[in-house]
Design a protein around this motif. Sequence first.
Motif, short mmCIF file in Angstrom:
data_model
loop_
_atom_site.label_atom_id
_atom_site.label_comp_id
_atom_site.label_asym_id
_atom_site.label_seq_id
_atom_site.Cartn_x
_atom_site.Cartn_y
_atom_site.Cartn_z
N ARG A 110 0.84 -1.20 0.00
CA ARG A 110 0.00 0.00 0.00
C ARG A 110 0.87 1.26 0.00
O ARG A 110 0.67 2.17 -0.78
N THR A 111 1.84 1.25 0.90
CA THR A 111 2.83 2.34 0.90
C THR A 111 4.01 1.90 0.06
O THR A 111 4.69 0.92 0.41
N LYS A 112 4.22 2.57 -1.04
CA LYS A 112 5.26 2.15 -1.97
C LYS A 112 6.64 2.25 -1.32
O LYS A 112 7.01 3.30 -0.78
N PRO A 113 7.42 1.16 -1.36
CA PRO A 113 8.73 1.17 -0.70
C PRO A 113 9.77 1.94 -1.50
O PRO A 113 9.59 2.23 -2.68
N THR A 114 10.87 2.25 -0.82
CA THR A 114 12.03 2.84 -1.47
C THR A 114 13.01 1.71 -1.77
O THR A 114 13.22 0.82 -0.95
N PHE A 115 13.59 1.74 -2.96
CA PHE A 115 14.55 0.71 -3.35
C PHE A 115 15.96 1.30 -3.39
O PHE A 115 16.15 2.46 -3.76
N ILE A 116 16.93 0.47 -3.02
CA ILE A 116 18.33 0.84 -3.17
C ILE A 116 18.92 -0.07 -4.24
O ILE A 116 18.79 -1.30 -4.16
N CYS A 117 19.50 0.51 -5.26
CA CYS A 117 19.98 -0.21 -6.44
C CYS A 117 21.50 -0.18 -6.48
O CYS A 117 22.11 0.89 -6.35
N LYS A 118 22.09 -1.36 -6.67
CA LYS A 118 23.54 -1.49 -6.66
C LYS A 118 24.01 -2.25 -7.90
O LYS A 118 23.51 -3.34 -8.17
N PRO A 119 24.95 -1.70 -8.64
CA PRO A 119 25.56 -2.46 -9.74
C PRO A 119 26.31 -3.67 -9.19
O PRO A 119 27.03 -3.56 -8.20
#
Length: 337
Positions: free
Chosen positions: A13-22
């Motif tokens: 419902r509450t859109k999460p925050t993503f952490i993106c790593k190469p």
Amino acid sequence: FRSQLKAYYQTKRTKPTFICKPSDSCQGRGIYLTKKLPEYTPPPPEIQNRPLTASDSDSDDSSSNSKQKTNYVPLQVLVVQEYIPRPYLINGYKFDLRLYCLVTQVNPHFRCFLHKEGMARFCTTEYKAPSSKNIKCNFMHLTNFAINRKNSDFVQDTDGHDEKVEEKYPEGWNPHEDHPLLHAKSGSKWTLTALFEHLKMEGHDVKALWNKFKACIAKTVLPIKQMLQHQYRASFSAREKGFGCYELLGFDIMLDSKLRPVLIEVNHLPSFETSAKIDDLIKSRVITDALMLAGVDEATLKKRIKKKKKVLITPNPPPTTKEAISNKKFSRIKKNC
């Protein structure tokens, strides 16, 4: 994985925050936060380099160049994790832990050791939950030492113990002797000893937390036990007893607001750079104990170093009788040709 990530995203419902790593990068390079669902798009011919900032990945600019760069990471593999929105804070700052685990045996039994000393690495800007205003602030959200040491607010070895690392250790030096810096609690890097002392003063059960660390690491390495055993048998004879190799792993763990450990990643080549005294205090202990557990004692190590120097200094020995005869035969053949 893409479909699973999308399904998980839609259930929130509450859109999460993503952490993106190469996947092929290190020291915080190329890491960014996003509130959008990350996508992999094939690289346009005119673009060859990854965006240097998070704004290149989350830009809302209507220009043609920004549209081409939106959500673009020119890598085959991108590691995406859900960002921990409520981490455990100390003095208002976010931090993570580097723990060292030594794997000494995989066949027939799996054996590993967790070192009692580790490192807590702090952000250099007070923490606030990710928002559109601060999502690009790496000093607030990323705990990587390589990133935070560039901030003017980074605090190097405090409490008057900002000594530089000596090139040579004094005779009779003991890496396990106590040092005031092991208990310092005001720099951007703390030892695990100092962290546990702080948590204990706040009324937390340190022993229970330590057991959680061990359980987290055990659950991480046991699933790959069979794969490691297969690789070991392929490299070493089945008749060999004991162990023929070992590996020192660096586990990065973060604590949430309820003091529950969350595994961030495992480094099979953890950095042993000693740019500060606190690094030297921690890592010298880890390396010394790893060599002891691996069966490399001080006498054997000195003997091997001496032998290596002797090989480098001593000129090539004269050829034996058989070698001399073969050389003469070769010269005769050469003359006849």
